[in-house]
Design a protein around this motif. Structure first.
Motif, PDB file in Angstrom:
ATOM      1  N   ALA A 200       0.830  -1.207   0.000  1.00 17.41           N
ATOM      2  CA  ALA A 200       0.000   0.000   0.000  1.00 17.41           C
ATOM      3  C   ALA A 200       0.861   1.252   0.000  1.00 17.41           C
ATOM      4  N   ILE A 201       1.966   1.216   0.733  1.00 17.73           N
ATOM      5  CA  ILE A 201       2.875   2.373   0.755  1.00 17.73           C
ATOM      6  C   ILE A 201       3.514   2.572  -0.622  1.00 17.73           C
ATOM      7  N   LYS A 202       3.858   1.475  -1.291  1.00 12.78           N
ATOM      8  CA  LYS A 202       4.430   1.583  -2.642  1.00 12.78           C
ATOM      9  C   LYS A 202       3.418   2.176  -3.623  1.00 12.78           C
ATOM     10  N   LEU A 203       2.148   1.860  -3.429  1.00 12.53           N
ATOM     11  CA  LEU A 203       1.120   2.383  -4.333  1.00 12.53           C
ATOM     12  C   LEU A 203       0.975   3.900  -4.229  1.00 12.53           C
ATOM     13  N   ILE A 204       1.463   4.491  -3.138  1.00 13.24           N
ATOM     14  CA  ILE A 204       1.372   5.949  -2.993  1.00 13.24           C
ATOM     15  C   ILE A 204       2.082   6.647  -4.149  1.00 13.24           C
ATOM     16  N   VAL A 205       3.185   6.067  -4.616  1.00 14.84           N
ATOM     17  CA  VAL A 205       3.913   6.662  -5.743  1.00 14.84           C
ATOM     18  C   VAL A 205       3.012   6.780  -6.960  1.00 14.84           C
ATOM     19  N   PHE A 206       2.234   5.752  -7.236  1.00 15.56           N
ATOM     20  CA  PHE A 206       1.370   5.737  -8.424  1.00 15.56           C
ATOM     21  C   PHE A 206       0.065   6.492  -8.173  1.00 15.56           C
TER      22      PHE A 206
ATOM     23  N   GLU B  99      -4.612  23.495  -2.492  1.00 17.17           N
ATOM     24  CA  GLU B  99      -5.170  22.537  -3.445  1.00 17.17           C
ATOM     25  C   GLU B  99      -4.271  21.311  -3.584  1.00 17.17           C
ATOM     26  N   ILE B 100      -2.955  21.536  -3.610  1.00 15.44           N
ATOM     27  CA  ILE B 100      -2.025  20.406  -3.675  1.00 15.44           C
ATOM     28  C   ILE B 100      -2.153  19.555  -2.421  1.00 15.44           C
ATOM     29  N   GLY B 101      -2.334  20.207  -1.269  1.00 15.21           N
ATOM     30  CA  GLY B 101      -2.513  19.459  -0.025  1.00 15.21           C
ATOM     31  C   GLY B 101      -3.743  18.577  -0.066  1.00 15.21           C
ATOM     32  N   VAL B 102      -4.843  19.099  -0.622  1.00 15.93           N
ATOM     33  CA  VAL B 102      -6.069  18.303  -0.736  1.00 15.93           C
ATOM     34  C   VAL B 102      -5.841  17.115  -1.666  1.00 15.93           C
ATOM     35  N   CYS B 103      -5.211  17.365  -2.809  1.00 13.80           N
ATOM     36  CA  CYS B 103      -4.951  16.288  -3.772  1.00 13.80           C
ATOM     37  C   CYS B 103      -4.071  15.201  -3.173  1.00 13.80           C
ATOM     38  N   VAL B 104      -2.996  15.606  -2.499  1.00 15.30           N
ATOM     39  CA  VAL B 104      -2.085  14.623  -1.912  1.00 15.30           C
ATOM     40  C   VAL B 104      -2.792  13.827  -0.822  1.00 15.30           C
ATOM     41  N   THR B 105      -3.576  14.504   0.007  1.00 14.19           N
ATOM     42  CA  THR B 105      -4.285  13.811   1.085  1.00 14.19           C
ATOM     43  C   THR B 105      -5.264  12.779   0.530  1.00 14.19           C
ATOM     44  N   VAL B 106      -6.073  13.199  -0.446  1.00 14.65           N
ATOM     45  CA  VAL B 106      -7.082  12.301  -1.013  1.00 14.65           C
ATOM     46  C   VAL B 106      -6.430  11.102  -1.699  1.00 14.65           C
ATOM     47  N   THR B 107      -5.384  11.346  -2.465  1.00 12.76           N
ATOM     48  CA  THR B 107      -4.747  10.266  -3.214  1.00 12.76           C
ATOM     49  C   THR B 107      -3.959   9.329  -2.313  1.00 12.76           C
ATOM     50  N   VAL B 108      -3.334   9.856  -1.271  1.00 16.37           N
ATOM     51  CA  VAL B 108      -2.605   8.993  -0.336  1.00 16.37           C
ATOM     52  C   VAL B 108      -3.577   8.079   0.406  1.00 16.37           C
ATOM     53  N   ILE B 109      -4.707   8.633   0.843  1.00 14.08           N
ATOM     54  CA  ILE B 109      -5.718   7.808   1.503  1.00 14.08           C
ATOM     55  C   ILE B 109      -6.258   6.749   0.538  1.00 14.08           C
ATOM     56  N   ALA B 110      -6.440   7.127  -0.737  1.00  9.86           N
ATOM     57  CA  ALA B 110      -6.913   6.159  -1.734  1.00  9.86           C
ATOM     58  C   ALA B 110      -5.914   5.022  -1.912  1.00  9.86           C
ATOM     59  N   ALA B 111      -4.613   5.329  -1.834  1.00  8.45           N
ATOM     60  CA  ALA B 111      -3.590   4.289  -1.976  1.00  8.45           C
ATOM     61  C   ALA B 111      -3.574   3.359  -0.771  1.00  8.45           C
ATOM     62  N   LEU B 112      -3.614   3.932   0.430  1.00 13.73           N
ATOM     63  CA  LEU B 112      -3.538   3.113   1.635  1.00 13.73           C
ATOM     64  C   LEU B 112      -4.803   2.280   1.844  1.00 13.73           C
ATOM     65  N   ALA B 113      -5.948   2.843   1.447  1.00 15.39           N
ATOM     66  CA  ALA B 113      -7.230   2.150   1.651  1.00 15.39           C
ATOM     67  C   ALA B 113      -7.744   1.492   0.380  1.00 15.39           C
ATOM     68  N   SER B 114      -6.887   1.267  -0.587  1.00 15.29           N
ATOM     69  CA  SER B 114      -7.319   0.691  -1.867  1.00 15.29           C
ATOM     70  C   SER B 114      -7.891  -0.712  -1.657  1.00 15.29           C
TER      71      SER B 114
ATOM     72  N   GLY C  23      -4.740   2.995 -10.858  1.00 15.22           N
ATOM     73  CA  GLY C  23      -5.078   3.995  -9.852  1.00 15.22           C
ATOM     74  C   GLY C  23      -4.693   5.399 -10.277  1.00 15.22           C
ATOM     75  N   ALA C  24      -3.534   5.533 -10.915  1.00 10.73           N
ATOM     76  CA  ALA C  24      -3.108   6.852 -11.396  1.00 10.73           C
ATOM     77  C   ALA C  24      -4.072   7.379 -12.454  1.00 10.73           C
ATOM     78  N   TRP C  25      -4.527   6.488 -13.339  1.00  9.06           N
ATOM     79  CA  TRP C  25      -5.487   6.894 -14.373  1.00  9.06           C
ATOM     80  C   TRP C  25      -6.801   7.360 -13.756  1.00  9.06           C
ATOM     81  N   VAL C  26      -7.254   6.657 -12.701  1.00  9.24           N
ATOM     82  CA  VAL C  26      -8.514   7.018 -12.053  1.00  9.24           C
ATOM     83  C   VAL C  26      -8.412   8.376 -11.369  1.00  9.24           C
ATOM     84  N   LEU C  27      -7.297   8.646 -10.699  1.00 10.14           N
ATOM     85  CA  LEU C  27      -7.174   9.839  -9.864  1.00 10.14           C
ATOM     86  C   LEU C  27      -6.622  11.050 -10.602  1.00 10.14           C
ATOM     87  N   LEU C  28      -6.096  10.860 -11.805  1.00 10.66           N
ATOM     88  CA  LEU C  28      -5.517  11.981 -12.546  1.00 10.66           C
ATOM     89  C   LEU C  28      -6.553  13.062 -12.833  1.00 10.66           C
TER      90      LEU C  28
END
Length: 301
Positions: free
Chosen positions: A80-86, A223-238, A174-179
């Motif tokens: 899950a931590i590795k998925l944060i990159v993507f 805005e970057i903070g919101v994006c990073v927060t949402v995407t990091v949570i999506a990676a950890l809770a995928s 995941g990157a395609w979904v969140l882009l």
């Protein structure tokens, strides 16, 4: 006389502070029943060995010790931590570049088409997206066919079935979904930037790259903070994308905590172990999200 009585009357008619709580009481009740109570029960279950049906046995912190000592369970957290990159780094970086490009052609029809196409993954159900990408990345899928036509047939493989490429392939989905989500959020933030800042920068001889680094990125801190927060949570809770595309395979190459919790609770009937992993995942999300919120907080006020 009336002027002196005015403040007294106003003080007498002042609404008691507890009245405000009456308005939020229904929402607090729902939140307590459907959020706080399940969390408390999960913490309680994590202290027992329980199959969900029969009697339970006290385990103390034994389940938590196993989360960090069992190679398979701990590997799911690392995945899950590795998925944060993507899920996070790629969508945010590409979203910044794409949003900046769309802003420059905001009045053209191409900008409207680009926004619509990029946001489509947010409308498509993730289950459907996972199935479609599974077809695209199969051994006879479109991705391998394009590689073969380009003379790169040796590179072609079953991307979601190979131990070395399965996790990055899930990350690409995941990157395609969140882009699109990141691009739209960042684009909305760019619309609030004062155009005079760009005009002043151009008068000083700044180019597009300098404008982007010195004006655009600093102005999009929140805005970057919101994006990073949402995407990091999506990676950890995928869960859904991984479940549909690989089901955690091949082997445990794409196993993530959300999927591991599902298997432990409903397949292996280890409710206590699943609850412990869920609590660890919740704490991990909090520990990762809070520093991001603090670092990207607007301190101008």
């Amino acid at each position: 006389m009336s002027r002196k009585q005015g403040p007294a009357r106003a003080a007498g008619l002042r609404t008691p502070s507890w009245v405000g709580w009456l308005f939020v009481a229904p929402a607090l009740g729902v939140y307590a029943v459907f959020v706080l109570r399940p969390i408390a029960l999960t913490v309680q279950y994590s202290m027992y060995r329980w199959d969900g049906i029969g009697p339970s046995t006290w385990a103390g912190l034994g389940n938590y010790v196993r989360v960090f000592t069992d190679p398979d369970l701990f590997a799911s957290i690392l995945n899950a931590i590795k998925l944060i990159v993507f899920f996070s780094a790629i969508p945010v970086v590409l979203g910044l570049a794409i949003a900046s490009t769309i802003r420059r052609i905001a009045t053209s029809r191409l900008a409207l088409v680009a926004r619509t196409v990029l946001f489509l993954p947010q409308v498509i159900p993730l289950v459907a997206a996972g199935i479609a990408w599974s077809w695209l990345m199969s051994s006879t899928g479109l991705v391998n066919q394009l590689l073969t036509y380009a003379g790169l047939g040796d590179v072609a493989r079953a991307w979601l079935g190979d131990f070395s490429t399965a996790l990055p392939a899930v990350g690409v989905i995941g990157a395609w979904v969140l882009l699109g989500l990141c691009t739209i959020l960042l684009l909305s933030g760019m619309s609030k930037i004062d155009p005079a800042l760009y005009e002043a920068a151009r008068m000083d001889g700044a180019g597009p790259l300098r404008e982007f680094v010195s004006i655009t990125v600093p102005s999009l801190r929140q805005e970057i903070g919101v994006c990073v927060t949402v995407t990091v949570i999506a990676a950890l809770a995928s869960f859904d994308i991984v479940y549909v595309s690989t089901q955690g395979g091949p082997g445990n190459a794409t196993m993530v905590p959300g999927l591991e919790i599902y298997y432990l609770a409903f397949s292996e009937r280890q409710v206590g172990m699943a609850s412990a992993l869920a609590v660890v995942l919740m704490l991990l999300v909090i520990l990762v999200a809070l520093p991001i919120q603090w670092l990207t907080k607007d301190r101008s006020s």
